[in-house]
Write a protein that holds these residues in place. Structure first.
Motif, PDB file in Angstrom:
ATOM      1  N   ALA A 178      44.172  34.306  42.505  1.00 24.92           N
ATOM      2  CA  ALA A 178      42.855  33.951  43.066  1.00 24.92           C
ATOM      3  C   ALA A 178      42.509  34.412  44.410  1.00 24.92           C
ATOM      4  O   ALA A 178      41.646  34.823  44.780  1.00 24.92           O
ATOM      5  CB  ALA A 178      42.181  32.665  42.646  1.00 24.92           C
TER       6      ALA A 178
ATOM      7  N   TYR B 142      42.879  38.025  44.793  1.00 16.47           N
ATOM      8  CA  TYR B 142      41.603  38.800  44.096  1.00 16.47           C
ATOM      9  C   TYR B 142      40.604  38.560  45.192  1.00 16.47           C
ATOM     10  O   TYR B 142      39.831  39.797  45.562  1.00 16.47           O
ATOM     11  CB  TYR B 142      41.242  37.979  42.770  1.00 16.47           C
TER      12      TYR B 142
ATOM     13  N   LEU C  13      39.232  42.180  34.327  1.00 22.43           N
ATOM     14  CA  LEU C  13      40.452  41.673  34.801  1.00 22.43           C
ATOM     15  C   LEU C  13      41.485  41.521  33.783  1.00 22.43           C
ATOM     16  O   LEU C  13      40.993  41.519  32.339  1.00 22.43           O
ATOM     17  CB  LEU C  13      40.201  40.263  35.061  1.00 22.43           C
TER      18      LEU C  13
ATOM     19  N   VAL D 106      44.563  39.318  32.550  1.00 23.34           N
ATOM     20  CA  VAL D 106      45.643  38.043  32.743  1.00 23.34           C
ATOM     21  C   VAL D 106      46.856  38.469  32.330  1.00 23.34           C
ATOM     22  O   VAL D 106      47.085  38.389  31.020  1.00 23.34           O
ATOM     23  CB  VAL D 106      45.132  36.933  32.157  1.00 23.34           C
TER      24      VAL D 106
ATOM     25  N   SER E  22      44.239  28.022  34.933  1.00 22.05           N
ATOM     26  CA  SER E  22      43.941  29.197  35.843  1.00 22.05           C
ATOM     27  C   SER E  22      43.529  30.298  34.618  1.00 22.05           C
ATOM     28  O   SER E  22      42.647  30.893  35.142  1.00 22.05           O
ATOM     29  CB  SER E  22      45.105  29.816  36.800  1.00 22.05           C
ATOM     30  N   ARG E  23      44.210  30.368  33.492  1.00 14.60           N
ATOM     31  CA  ARG E  23      43.561  31.314  32.713  1.00 14.60           C
ATOM     32  C   ARG E  23      42.160  30.963  32.275  1.00 14.60           C
ATOM     33  O   ARG E  23      41.459  32.063  32.212  1.00 14.60           O
ATOM     34  CB  ARG E  23      44.596  31.409  31.509  1.00 14.60           C
TER      35      ARG E  23
ATOM     36  N   TRP F 208      39.849  32.082  34.742  1.00 15.45           N
ATOM     37  CA  TRP F 208      39.623  33.598  34.855  1.00 15.45           C
ATOM     38  C   TRP F 208      38.425  33.950  34.001  1.00 15.45           C
ATOM     39  O   TRP F 208      37.815  34.882  33.872  1.00 15.45           O
ATOM     40  CB  TRP F 208      40.733  34.142  34.672  1.00 15.45           C
TER      41      TRP F 208
ATOM     42  N   LEU G 195      35.135  33.236  34.736  1.00 17.71           N
ATOM     43  CA  LEU G 195      34.360  34.102  35.641  1.00 17.71           C
ATOM     44  C   LEU G 195      33.200  34.707  35.294  1.00 17.71           C
ATOM     45  O   LEU G 195      32.270  34.937  35.829  1.00 17.71           O
ATOM     46  CB  LEU G 195      35.468  34.781  36.228  1.00 17.71           C
TER      47      LEU G 195
ATOM     48  N   VAL H  22      37.358  39.270  31.401  1.00 21.82           N
ATOM     49  CA  VAL H  22      38.763  39.379  31.124  1.00 21.82           C
ATOM     50  C   VAL H  22      38.957  40.340  29.906  1.00 21.82           C
ATOM     51  O   VAL H  22      38.404  40.059  28.885  1.00 21.82           O
ATOM     52  CB  VAL H  22      39.231  38.054  30.943  1.00 21.82           C
TER      53      VAL H  22
END
Length: 404
Positions: free
Chosen positions: A309, A312, A335, A337, A351-352, A355, A358, A363
Protein backbone atom coordinates in the motif's frame (compact mmCIF):
# COMPACT_ATOMS: atom_id res chain seq x y z
CA UNK A 1 -21.31 -12.48 -42.07
CA UNK A 2 -25.04 -12.18 -41.62
CA UNK A 3 -26.96 -10.97 -44.65
CA UNK A 4 -29.54 -8.21 -44.25
CA UNK A 5 -31.57 -9.94 -46.96
CA UNK A 6 -32.31 -13.39 -45.53
CA UNK A 7 -34.42 -15.77 -47.55
CA UNK A 8 -36.11 -14.99 -50.87
CA UNK A 9 -34.82 -15.32 -54.41
CA UNK A 10 -31.88 -13.44 -55.78
CA UNK A 11 -31.26 -12.30 -59.32
CA UNK A 12 -27.87 -12.16 -60.96
CA UNK A 13 -26.49 -8.76 -61.93
CA UNK A 14 -23.86 -8.78 -64.66
CA UNK A 15 -22.29 -5.43 -65.49
CA UNK A 16 -18.90 -3.71 -65.35
CA UNK A 17 -17.08 -1.87 -62.60
CA UNK A 18 -13.76 0.04 -62.54
CA UNK A 19 -10.96 -1.99 -60.96
CA UNK A 20 -10.31 0.66 -58.30
CA UNK A 21 -13.93 0.61 -57.15
CA UNK A 22 -14.06 -3.18 -57.19
CA UNK A 23 -10.95 -3.41 -55.00
CA UNK A 24 -12.18 -0.71 -52.62
CA UNK A 25 -15.51 -2.52 -52.35
CA UNK A 26 -13.84 -5.83 -51.54
CA UNK A 27 -11.56 -4.33 -48.88
CA UNK A 28 -14.29 -2.25 -47.20
CA UNK A 29 -16.72 -5.15 -47.11
CA UNK A 30 -14.06 -7.28 -45.40
CA UNK A 31 -13.30 -4.50 -42.91
CA UNK A 32 -16.98 -4.21 -42.00
CA UNK A 33 -17.64 -8.00 -42.09
CA UNK A 34 -20.23 -7.55 -44.83
CA UNK A 35 -20.87 -9.71 -47.89
CA UNK A 36 -19.98 -7.96 -51.13
CA UNK A 37 -23.37 -8.76 -52.62
CA UNK A 38 -25.12 -7.19 -49.62
CA UNK A 39 -22.92 -4.11 -49.87
CA UNK A 40 -23.81 -3.69 -53.56
CA UNK A 41 -27.51 -4.20 -52.81
CA UNK A 42 -27.37 -1.56 -50.06
CA UNK A 43 -25.52 0.81 -52.37
CA UNK A 44 -28.05 0.40 -55.17
CA UNK A 45 -30.94 0.96 -52.78
CA UNK A 46 -29.25 4.08 -51.40
CA UNK A 47 -28.62 5.30 -54.96
CA UNK A 48 -32.28 4.80 -55.87
CA UNK A 49 -33.38 6.66 -52.73
CA UNK A 50 -30.93 9.51 -53.19
CA UNK A 51 -32.85 12.70 -54.04
CA UNK A 52 -30.09 14.40 -56.04
CA UNK A 53 -28.18 13.57 -59.18
CA UNK A 54 -24.86 12.08 -58.19
CA UNK A 55 -21.57 13.07 -59.86
CA UNK A 56 -20.41 10.92 -62.73
CA UNK A 57 -17.80 8.26 -62.04
CA UNK A 58 -14.99 7.62 -64.51
CA UNK A 59 -15.75 4.12 -65.79
CA UNK A 60 -13.06 3.96 -68.45
CA UNK A 61 -11.48 0.52 -68.42
CA UNK A 62 -14.29 -0.98 -66.35
CA UNK A 63 -14.13 -4.77 -66.19
CA UNK A 64 -16.80 -7.43 -65.91
CA UNK A 65 -18.45 -7.62 -62.49
CA UNK A 66 -21.20 -9.90 -61.30
CA UNK A 67 -23.18 -10.28 -58.11
CA UNK A 68 -26.64 -11.23 -56.87
CA UNK A 69 -29.39 -8.83 -55.81
CA UNK A 70 -32.64 -9.41 -53.91
CA UNK A 71 -35.55 -10.20 -56.20
CA UNK A 72 -37.00 -7.06 -57.81
CA UNK A 73 -34.11 -4.74 -56.98
CA UNK A 74 -32.37 -5.23 -60.33
CA UNK A 75 -35.48 -4.33 -62.31
CA UNK A 76 -36.05 -1.22 -60.20
CA UNK A 77 -32.41 -0.23 -60.62
CA UNK A 78 -32.55 -0.54 -64.41
CA UNK A 79 -35.76 1.49 -64.53
CA UNK A 80 -34.13 4.26 -62.48
CA UNK A 81 -31.08 4.24 -64.73
CA UNK A 82 -33.32 4.89 -67.71
CA UNK A 83 -35.16 7.65 -65.87
CA UNK A 84 -31.91 9.33 -64.85
CA UNK A 85 -30.46 8.78 -68.31
CA UNK A 86 -27.33 6.98 -67.12
CA UNK A 87 -25.95 3.65 -68.27
CA UNK A 88 -26.22 0.58 -66.07
CA UNK A 89 -22.44 0.67 -65.70
CA UNK A 90 -22.53 4.30 -64.54
CA UNK A 91 -25.43 3.64 -62.20
CA UNK A 92 -23.63 0.70 -60.60
CA UNK A 93 -20.41 2.70 -60.23
CA UNK A 94 -22.30 5.55 -58.55
CA UNK A 95 -24.06 3.06 -56.26
CA UNK A 96 -20.79 1.47 -55.14
CA UNK A 97 -19.14 4.87 -54.67
CA UNK A 98 -22.14 6.00 -52.61
CA UNK A 99 -21.96 2.88 -50.41
CA UNK A 100 -18.26 3.45 -49.80
CA UNK A 101 -18.93 7.06 -48.81
CA UNK A 102 -21.76 6.10 -46.46
CA UNK A 103 -19.86 3.20 -44.89
CA UNK A 104 -16.38 4.39 -43.94
CA UNK A 105 -13.93 1.95 -42.43
CA UNK A 106 -13.79 2.08 -38.68
CA UNK A 107 -10.91 4.33 -37.67
CA UNK A 108 -7.95 2.25 -36.64
CA UNK A 109 -7.32 2.39 -32.92
CA UNK A 110 -3.73 2.75 -31.71
CA UNK A 111 -2.04 -0.36 -30.42
CA UNK A 112 -3.06 -0.98 -26.80
CA UNK A 113 -0.19 -0.35 -24.40
CA UNK A 114 -0.37 -2.09 -21.04
CA UNK A 115 2.31 -0.98 -18.57
CA UNK A 116 2.78 -3.51 -15.77
CA UNK A 117 4.46 -1.49 -13.05
CA UNK A 118 5.33 -1.23 -9.38
CA UNK A 119 8.61 0.12 -8.08
CA UNK A 120 8.42 -2.31 -5.15
CA UNK A 121 10.36 -5.47 -5.86
CA UNK A 122 9.09 -8.95 -5.18
CA UNK A 123 5.42 -8.39 -6.00
CA UNK A 124 5.51 -10.71 -9.01
CA UNK A 125 5.33 -7.96 -11.61
CA UNK A 126 7.18 -10.07 -14.15
CA UNK A 127 4.90 -13.08 -13.72
CA UNK A 128 1.82 -10.88 -14.16
CA UNK A 129 3.23 -9.23 -17.31
CA UNK A 130 4.12 -12.61 -18.82
CA UNK A 131 0.83 -14.27 -17.84
CA UNK A 132 -1.28 -11.38 -19.12
CA UNK A 133 0.55 -11.34 -22.46
CA UNK A 134 0.07 -15.10 -22.80
CA UNK A 135 -3.64 -14.83 -21.99
CA UNK A 136 -4.13 -12.11 -24.60
CA UNK A 137 -2.36 -14.15 -27.28
CA UNK A 138 -3.72 -17.60 -26.41
CA UNK A 139 -6.01 -19.10 -29.03
CA UNK A 140 -9.73 -19.09 -28.20
CA UNK A 141 -10.06 -22.85 -28.70
CA UNK A 142 -7.32 -23.47 -26.14
CA UNK A 143 -8.91 -21.10 -23.65
CA UNK A 144 -12.28 -22.83 -24.02
CA UNK A 145 -10.79 -26.28 -23.55
CA UNK A 146 -8.82 -25.27 -20.46
CA UNK A 147 -11.73 -23.38 -18.90
CA UNK A 148 -14.20 -26.22 -19.42
CA UNK A 149 -11.69 -28.76 -18.09
CA UNK A 150 -11.39 -26.66 -14.93
CA UNK A 151 -15.15 -26.79 -14.42
CA UNK A 152 -16.15 -23.34 -15.64
CA UNK A 153 -19.55 -22.97 -17.25
CA UNK A 154 -19.74 -22.71 -21.02
CA UNK A 155 -20.85 -19.08 -20.70
CA UNK A 156 -17.88 -18.17 -18.50
CA UNK A 157 -15.50 -20.07 -20.78
CA UNK A 158 -16.82 -18.22 -23.85
CA UNK A 159 -16.39 -14.90 -22.05
CA UNK A 160 -12.76 -15.65 -21.26
CA UNK A 161 -12.07 -16.77 -24.82
CA UNK A 162 -13.12 -13.42 -26.27
CA UNK A 163 -9.99 -11.73 -24.90
CA UNK A 164 -7.55 -14.12 -26.59
CA UNK A 165 -6.16 -14.51 -30.08
CA UNK A 166 -4.49 -11.10 -30.25
CA UNK A 167 -1.07 -10.19 -31.66
CA UNK A 168 0.96 -9.42 -28.57
CA UNK A 169 4.45 -8.03 -28.00
CA UNK A 170 5.88 -8.60 -24.53
CA UNK A 171 8.69 -6.14 -23.78
CA UNK A 172 11.31 -6.88 -21.12
CA UNK A 173 11.95 -3.28 -20.06
CA UNK A 174 13.43 -4.29 -16.71
CA UNK A 175 17.25 -4.16 -16.60
CA UNK A 176 17.28 -7.25 -14.36
CA UNK A 177 15.98 -9.28 -17.32
CA UNK A 178 13.97 -11.72 -15.22
CA UNK A 179 11.25 -11.97 -17.87
CA UNK A 180 13.69 -12.98 -20.59
CA UNK A 181 15.37 -15.52 -18.30
CA UNK A 182 12.04 -17.03 -17.22
CA UNK A 183 11.20 -17.73 -20.85
CA UNK A 184 14.61 -19.22 -21.62
CA UNK A 185 16.11 -16.21 -23.40
CA UNK A 186 19.37 -14.35 -22.88
CA UNK A 187 19.66 -10.60 -22.59
CA UNK A 188 20.99 -8.82 -25.67
CA UNK A 189 24.74 -8.24 -25.15
CA UNK A 190 26.06 -4.75 -24.46
CA UNK A 191 26.92 -2.85 -27.63
CA UNK A 192 24.43 -4.72 -29.82
CA UNK A 193 21.19 -3.16 -31.01
CA UNK A 194 18.43 -3.40 -28.43
CA UNK A 195 15.50 -1.47 -27.07
CA UNK A 196 17.98 0.69 -25.15
CA UNK A 197 20.02 1.62 -28.22
CA UNK A 198 16.81 2.38 -30.16
CA UNK A 199 15.68 4.65 -27.33
CA UNK A 200 18.94 6.56 -27.05
CA UNK A 201 20.44 6.30 -30.55
CA UNK A 202 17.60 5.34 -32.91
CA UNK A 203 19.09 7.37 -35.77
CA UNK A 204 22.15 5.10 -35.70
CA UNK A 205 20.17 1.83 -35.67
CA UNK A 206 20.78 -0.54 -38.56
CA UNK A 207 17.85 -2.88 -37.95
CA UNK A 208 14.20 -2.70 -37.02
CA UNK A 209 13.29 -3.63 -33.46
CA UNK A 210 10.93 -6.11 -35.07
CA UNK A 211 13.98 -8.13 -36.13
CA UNK A 212 14.97 -8.42 -32.47
CA UNK A 213 11.66 -9.86 -31.30
CA UNK A 214 11.45 -13.60 -30.68
CA UNK A 215 8.27 -15.69 -31.01
CA UNK A 216 7.22 -17.69 -27.98
CA UNK A 217 6.82 -21.21 -29.28
CA UNK A 218 3.76 -23.25 -28.56
CA UNK A 219 0.56 -24.29 -30.25
CA UNK A 220 -1.44 -22.32 -27.70
CA UNK A 221 -0.13 -19.00 -28.98
CA UNK A 222 -0.09 -19.69 -32.72
CA UNK A 223 2.78 -17.27 -33.48
CA UNK A 224 0.72 -14.47 -31.91
CA UNK A 225 3.09 -13.87 -28.99
CA UNK A 226 6.53 -12.28 -29.35
CA UNK A 227 9.01 -10.99 -26.81
CA UNK A 228 11.58 -8.21 -27.07
CA UNK A 229 14.35 -9.43 -24.75
CA UNK A 230 16.09 -7.35 -22.13
CA UNK A 231 19.31 -5.52 -22.90
CA UNK A 232 22.42 -6.22 -20.84
CA UNK A 233 23.23 -2.50 -20.68
CA UNK A 234 19.71 -1.44 -19.62
CA UNK A 235 21.15 -0.54 -16.20
CA UNK A 236 22.66 2.48 -17.94
CA UNK A 237 19.35 3.68 -19.40
CA UNK A 238 18.54 6.23 -16.72
CA UNK A 239 21.98 7.83 -16.97
CA UNK A 240 21.69 7.78 -20.76
CA UNK A 241 18.33 9.54 -20.59
CA UNK A 242 19.85 12.19 -18.33
CA UNK A 243 22.02 13.45 -21.22
CA UNK A 244 19.55 12.51 -23.99
CA UNK A 245 19.04 15.46 -26.33
CA UNK A 246 15.48 14.59 -27.31
CA UNK A 247 12.32 14.51 -25.18
CA UNK A 248 13.29 11.98 -22.51
CA UNK A 249 9.73 11.17 -21.51
CA UNK A 250 8.93 10.07 -25.10
CA UNK A 251 12.05 7.93 -25.66
CA UNK A 252 10.27 4.59 -25.25
CA UNK A 253 7.46 5.62 -27.58
CA UNK A 254 9.98 6.89 -30.12
CA UNK A 255 11.65 3.47 -30.15
CA UNK A 256 8.50 1.32 -30.30
CA UNK A 257 6.36 3.46 -32.62
CA UNK A 258 7.83 2.03 -35.86
CA UNK A 259 6.73 -1.52 -34.96
CA UNK A 260 3.37 -0.81 -33.31
CA UNK A 261 1.41 -1.62 -36.46
CA UNK A 262 2.46 -5.27 -36.22
CA UNK A 263 0.69 -5.83 -32.88
CA UNK A 264 -2.69 -5.41 -31.24
CA UNK A 265 -1.29 -5.14 -27.73
CA UNK A 266 2.12 -4.27 -26.27
CA UNK A 267 2.73 -5.38 -22.68
CA UNK A 268 5.63 -3.68 -20.88
CA UNK A 269 7.34 -5.34 -17.92
CA UNK A 270 8.60 -2.16 -16.26
CA UNK A 271 11.72 -1.57 -14.15
CA UNK A 272 11.28 -1.51 -10.35
CA UNK A 273 12.18 2.16 -10.01
CA UNK A 274 10.86 5.70 -10.05
CA UNK A 275 13.52 7.00 -12.43
CA UNK A 276 13.55 8.49 -15.91
CA UNK A 277 13.05 5.14 -17.61
CA UNK A 278 9.88 4.65 -15.56
CA UNK A 279 8.70 8.12 -16.59
CA UNK A 280 9.14 7.04 -20.22
CA UNK A 281 7.14 3.87 -19.54
CA UNK A 282 4.30 5.72 -17.84
CA UNK A 283 4.19 8.29 -20.64
CA UNK A 284 4.01 5.49 -23.21
CA UNK A 285 0.88 4.18 -21.50
CA UNK A 286 -0.97 7.51 -21.58
CA UNK A 287 -4.29 7.91 -23.39
CA UNK A 288 -3.60 9.13 -26.92
CA UNK A 289 -5.81 11.67 -28.66
CA UNK A 290 -7.30 9.14 -31.08
CA UNK A 291 -7.73 6.42 -28.47
CA UNK A 292 -10.80 5.45 -26.47
CA UNK A 293 -10.56 5.91 -22.69
CA UNK A 294 -9.05 3.06 -20.67
CA UNK A 295 -7.79 1.21 -23.75
CA UNK A 296 -4.21 1.66 -22.55
CA UNK A 297 -2.77 2.30 -19.13
CA UNK A 298 -1.33 0.76 -16.00
CA UNK A 299 -1.68 -2.73 -14.55
CA UNK A 300 -0.35 -2.63 -10.98
CA UNK A 301 0.56 -5.88 -9.19
CA UNK A 302 0.39 -5.61 -5.39
CA UNK A 303 0.63 -8.00 -2.50
CA UNK A 304 -1.78 -8.49 0.38
CA UNK A 305 0.45 -6.78 2.96
CA UNK A 306 1.04 -3.26 4.26
CA UNK A 307 4.22 -2.27 2.40
CA UNK A 308 2.46 -2.73 -0.94
CA UNK A 309 0.00 0.00 0.00
CA UNK A 310 2.87 2.37 0.80
CA UNK A 311 4.60 1.59 -2.52
CA UNK A 312 1.33 2.05 -4.40
CA UNK A 313 1.02 5.56 -2.94
CA UNK A 314 4.52 6.45 -4.16
CA UNK A 315 3.76 5.18 -7.67
CA UNK A 316 0.51 7.14 -7.89
CA UNK A 317 2.32 10.31 -6.79
CA UNK A 318 4.73 9.83 -9.70
CA UNK A 319 1.86 9.17 -12.12
CA UNK A 320 0.00 12.28 -10.99
CA UNK A 321 3.12 14.43 -11.22
CA UNK A 322 3.90 13.23 -14.75
CA UNK A 323 0.30 13.75 -15.84
CA UNK A 324 0.33 17.33 -14.58
CA UNK A 325 3.72 18.14 -16.11
CA UNK A 326 2.69 17.02 -19.60
CA UNK A 327 -1.07 17.56 -19.37
CA UNK A 328 -1.87 13.94 -20.17
CA UNK A 329 -4.24 11.26 -18.92
CA UNK A 330 -2.70 8.05 -17.57
CA UNK A 331 -5.38 5.50 -16.73
CA UNK A 332 -5.01 2.98 -13.92
CA UNK A 333 -6.68 -0.02 -15.52
CA UNK A 334 -6.57 -2.21 -12.46
CA UNK A 335 -4.74 -3.88 -9.61
CA UNK A 336 -3.67 -7.51 -9.39
CA UNK A 337 -3.43 -8.91 -5.88
CA UNK A 338 -0.60 -11.33 -6.52
CA UNK A 339 0.88 -14.28 -4.62
CA UNK A 340 -2.08 -14.43 -2.26
CA UNK A 341 -2.08 -17.08 0.46
CA UNK A 342 -4.88 -17.01 3.02
CA UNK A 343 -2.78 -19.20 5.34
CA UNK A 344 -0.73 -16.12 6.15
CA UNK A 345 -3.63 -15.03 8.30
CA UNK A 346 -5.29 -11.76 9.13
CA UNK A 347 -2.71 -9.47 7.50
CA UNK A 348 -3.16 -11.21 4.15
CA UNK A 349 -6.96 -11.46 4.19
CA UNK A 350 -7.58 -7.97 5.56
CA UNK A 351 -5.12 -6.42 3.07
CA UNK A 352 -6.78 -8.27 0.20
CA UNK A 353 -10.17 -7.00 1.37
CA UNK A 354 -8.88 -3.41 1.50
CA UNK A 355 -7.63 -3.67 -2.07
CA UNK A 356 -10.99 -5.07 -3.14
CA UNK A 357 -12.85 -2.25 -1.37
CA UNK A 358 -10.74 0.43 -3.04
CA UNK A 359 -13.08 0.35 -6.04
CA UNK A 360 -11.01 2.55 -8.33
CA UNK A 361 -8.89 1.17 -9.80
CA UNK A 362 -10.62 -2.21 -9.64
CA UNK A 363 -8.96 -5.46 -8.62
CA UNK A 364 -8.80 -7.44 -11.85
CA UNK A 365 -7.82 -10.72 -10.20
CA UNK A 366 -6.47 -12.31 -7.04
CA UNK A 367 -3.66 -14.64 -8.09
CA UNK A 368 -2.97 -17.47 -5.62
CA UNK A 369 0.57 -18.33 -4.53
CA UNK A 370 0.79 -21.85 -5.93
CA UNK A 371 3.58 -24.09 -7.18
CA UNK A 372 2.73 -24.00 -10.91
CA UNK A 373 4.20 -20.52 -11.48
CA UNK A 374 7.45 -21.44 -9.72
CA UNK A 375 7.68 -24.70 -11.65
CA UNK A 376 7.13 -22.92 -14.97
CA UNK A 377 9.92 -20.47 -14.11
CA UNK A 378 12.28 -23.28 -13.14
CA UNK A 379 11.57 -25.06 -16.43
CA UNK A 380 11.69 -21.75 -18.37
CA UNK A 381 8.27 -22.32 -19.89
CA UNK A 382 5.25 -20.10 -20.38
CA UNK A 383 2.81 -20.61 -17.49
CA UNK A 384 -0.25 -21.02 -19.70
CA UNK A 385 1.53 -23.64 -21.78
CA UNK A 386 2.95 -25.50 -18.76
CA UNK A 387 -0.19 -25.48 -16.58
CA UNK A 388 -3.12 -24.27 -18.72
CA UNK A 389 -5.82 -25.42 -16.29
CA UNK A 390 -4.18 -24.10 -13.13
CA UNK A 391 -5.78 -21.44 -10.92
CA UNK A 392 -2.96 -19.06 -11.76
CA UNK A 393 -3.52 -19.46 -15.51
CA UNK A 394 -7.23 -18.76 -15.11
CA UNK A 395 -6.39 -15.69 -13.04
CA UNK A 396 -4.26 -14.37 -15.91
CA UNK A 397 -7.16 -14.93 -18.31
CA UNK A 398 -9.40 -13.10 -15.85
CA UNK A 399 -7.08 -10.10 -15.98
CA UNK A 400 -7.22 -10.10 -19.79
CA UNK A 401 -11.00 -10.37 -19.72
CA UNK A 402 -11.28 -7.49 -17.24
CA UNK A 403 -9.58 -5.02 -19.59
CA UNK A 404 -12.09 -3.03 -21.63
Amino acid sequence: MASPYPGGEREKLVSKLPATLRQALKVRAAQLSTDVQDAVAAGIQAWRDHPDQLPAVDTAGAESFGTYLPEGLYDGFKADCRTREVSYIQGLAQSVALWLAQNPAASAQPVRRLIVCNQKGGVGKTSVAAGLAQALAEGAEHILKAALAAGLSNEDAQSLAQAGGQRVLLVDYDPQGHLSHQLGLKAIPAGEESLVTHMLHRDQAQHSLLDLTIPIDGERFGDQLHILPAAFDAFLLDSGLTIFRGPRHAALERALAPIEEHFDVIVIDSPPSLGLSMDAGLYYGRQREDERPAASGLIIPVEAEDTSAQAYGMLINQVDSLARDYDIQIDQLGLVVNKFDSRRGYIATSSRDKWMQLGTPPVLAVVPDLKEQREAVRLQKALLAYAPTSEQSHAMRQIAKGLK
